[in-house]
Write a protein that holds these residues in place. Structure first.
Motif, PDB file in Angstrom:
ATOM      1  N   ALA A   1     -18.816  -4.041  38.957  1.00 19.41           N
ATOM      2  CA  ALA A   1     -18.543  -2.532  37.763  1.00 19.41           C
ATOM      3  C   ALA A   1     -18.549  -1.432  37.608  1.00 19.41           C
ATOM      4  O   ALA A   1     -18.100  -0.763  37.501  1.00 19.41           O
ATOM      5  N   VAL A   2     -19.708  -1.042  38.133  1.00 21.79           N
ATOM      6  CA  VAL A   2     -19.755   0.070  38.366  1.00 21.79           C
ATOM      7  C   VAL A   2     -19.017   0.419  39.341  1.00 21.79           C
ATOM      8  O   VAL A   2     -17.914   1.889  39.071  1.00 21.79           O
ATOM      9  N   GLY A   3     -18.431  -0.348  40.488  1.00 21.59           N
ATOM     10  CA  GLY A   3     -17.696   0.276  41.988  1.00 21.59           C
ATOM     11  C   GLY A   3     -18.570   1.031  42.713  1.00 21.59           C
ATOM     12  O   GLY A   3     -19.640   1.447  42.862  1.00 21.59           O
ATOM     13  N   VAL A   4     -17.410   1.769  43.104  1.00 22.45           N
ATOM     14  CA  VAL A   4     -17.680   2.456  44.286  1.00 22.45           C
ATOM     15  C   VAL A   4     -19.311   4.178  43.998  1.00 22.45           C
ATOM     16  O   VAL A   4     -20.041   4.287  45.089  1.00 22.45           O
ATOM     17  N   GLY A   5     -18.944   4.285  43.202  1.00 26.15           N
ATOM     18  CA  GLY A   5     -20.801   4.869  42.162  1.00 26.15           C
ATOM     19  C   GLY A   5     -21.810   4.604  42.505  1.00 26.15           C
ATOM     20  O   GLY A   5     -22.600   5.011  42.223  1.00 26.15           O
TER      21      GLY A   5
END
Length: 195
Positions: free
Chosen positions: A72-76
């Motif tokens: 859900a946060v992704g690449v970060g």
């Protein structure tokens, strides 16, 4: 493709298909157990807050909230410290459980019809279901993966909308504006809002 490679593929295909079928059946059985446990909890509680509290240990046993939060946060996510990852997972877990518990009314029975599970990739099984609740029918697909030695739910697709992708649009944007701290603050604010 040479003859030897083709022969090896033909000979191993039934074995590979048998393993895929066993994995698919195992994942679907795990999901049925999870759904039965959640429905049992929902049938004996008298309020939404009690549902969220009582269902939490059951859901944590069957859902990989860490995987969901990371996606859900992704690449970060890679830029979060270990403590930030833990805090974000804890907050995201609370948010998801509370959000979905609020969609159910204590005393209202739900019925789930399981369809044929599919294995779109190694280590992943999608189990389509139809949820009948309060006279309405909903298409719900559970995405399951091998996590921590067993099959766990890693996403839920309701009427074609991925829960993880839906949260990613919000959390990725927040991350780009303020990094990990902004994501955690946003999750804290969401969790602290009255139910």
């Amino acid at each position: 493709m040479n003859r030897r490679s083709l022969l090896a593929l033909i000979v191993s295909a039934p074995i590979l298909l048998g393993q895929a079928s066993a994995s698919t059946a195992e994942a679907q059985a795990r999901l049925k157990t999870a759904v039965d446990e959640v429905l049992s909890v929902s049938n004996r509680v008298s309020s939404r807050s009690a549902l969220a509290e009582s269902a939490r240990p059951v859901l944590q046993k069957h859902i990989s909230f860490e995987t969901m939060t990371r996606r859900a946060v992704g690449v970060g996510w890679r830029q979060f410290s270990a403590a930030q990852q833990q805090k974000a997972t804890q907050l995201f877990t609370t948010l998801v459980i509370r959000t979905y518990s609020n969609k159910f009314t204590p005393g209202e029975k739900a019925a789930v019809d399981f369809q044929t599970a599919q294995a779109p990739a190694a280590g992943r099984v999608d189990v389509p279901t139809t949820l009948v609740y309060k006279g309405s029918r909903y298409s719900v697909t559970y995405r399951m993966e091998q996590v921590g030695g067993g099959w766990r739910i890693v996403d839920v697709v309701i009427e074609g909308v991925s829960m993880v992708a839906n949260y990613r649009t919000q959390l990725d944007s927040t991350f780009k504006k303020g990094g990990a701290a902004a994501v955690i603050t946003s999750l804290e604010q969401s969790v602290s809002r009255p139910q």
